[in-house]
Design an enzyme around this catalytic site. Sequence first.
Site, PDB file in Angstrom:
ATOM      1  N   HIS A 113       0.833  -1.208   0.000  1.00  0.00           N
ATOM      2  CA  HIS A 113       0.000   0.000   0.000  1.00  0.00           C
ATOM      3  C   HIS A 113       0.867   1.259   0.000  1.00  0.00           C
ATOM      4  O   HIS A 113       0.618   2.195  -0.773  1.00  0.00           O
ATOM      5  CB  HIS A 113      -0.917  -0.007   1.225  1.00  0.00           C
ATOM      6  N   GLU A 181      -8.795  -2.345   6.982  1.00  0.00           N
ATOM      7  CA  GLU A 181      -7.736  -2.478   7.977  1.00  0.00           C
ATOM      8  C   GLU A 181      -8.143  -3.476   9.070  1.00  0.00           C
ATOM      9  O   GLU A 181      -9.310  -3.832   9.204  1.00  0.00           O
ATOM     10  CB  GLU A 181      -7.433  -1.129   8.633  1.00  0.00           C
TER      11      GLU A 181
END
Length: 394
Positions: A113, A181
């Site tokens: 990411h 997340e």
Amino acid sequence: MTVVDVPEGSPFGLANLPYGVFSTPGAPPRAGVRLGDSVVDLARLLDDPVFAAPVLNGFLAQGRTRWTQVRERIADLLAGDVPDDAVHPVTAVTMHLPFAVADYVDFYASEHHATNLGRLFRPDSEPLMPNWKHLPVGYHGRAGTVVVSGTEVVRPCGQRKAPDEPGPTYGPSRRLDIEAELGFVVGTGSALGERIGVDDVAEHVFGAVLVNDWSARDLQAWEYVPLGPHLGKSFATSVSPWVVPLAALEAARVPLPGQDPQPLPYLRGRADWGLDVDLVVEWNGEEVSRPPYREMYWSPAQMLAHLTVNGASARTGDLFASGTISGPEPRQRGAFIELTWGGKEPVTVKGEQRTFLLDGDEVTISATAPGPDGSRIGFGEVTGTVAPARGESD
């Protein structure tokens, strides 16, 4: 008395027993555990007033020994008959934010990411900043805007400036995004001036939740230099209603994918393990991504150790999240800015080409992990629907 039925293959078996806070019509919120498709009232089952509270914080503060005792006691009781009035269908209850959030810190622990966003935000520079492989980068979020799954997310307003605009304008975000997340809930904290070592994570972290850290990418891009995220992140963070105990995730522990260079000594220890958690992201009911948590560069223990290494205290109810979970493949990216490569490569959702979120869109993140004896551990879901911006729009 009744025996709680657990469907075959349920990710909410006796090896899981996640904690949440629920209410039934006419009764106040109180703590429960999920078993199969039922919620079991812990105040009724255990006759303990700490579970009659509207948040889990009182129980979390009791520490690891107590967590272990209660977990074993619940498993013993649920293996047999339990009072009829302690069991409720999960479809018949309202779930609430399971703990009062003391502080919220969001990390940036996925190399995939961070590399992707570096390429998007700084195309003419190295994608990773020089510090990234030396410490878990993070920012302090806003605890007061952490909300439980199902809470409407209002489109934020703020300043934004597109590259082709001469100056900033004010209005609703045009590039509203998600971040899939995993979050970790602190049970017992630490004193100001002390620090938590990497190998002490299990003494302090009670369990894990799913997190959607909603992100306004246009607000973020204009504000983040030099001090990092602010209004682009602080408007809403959604969490799942079930807290999966760390004790339920022992079979999901995996080695980290490899850290080079070797971290400094305070970030090394026996608890440098990751977790084999498989996430699924659905956009308006259609699966668009499967982020793998096992690919994360920094471990939960390293994040907590770094959070407190300067003497910052940890408190009961602290939430620290991993940052966006992304893997090496395009369909493993946990944010739409990555999935659509900044909006240049739309994805098809329900037959439409899509980039960022529109009003009325719904996003659901779910996850499971390996359990003992081939079972699966379920985290449930975190869901949010985008509502139009409110008030002044330009």
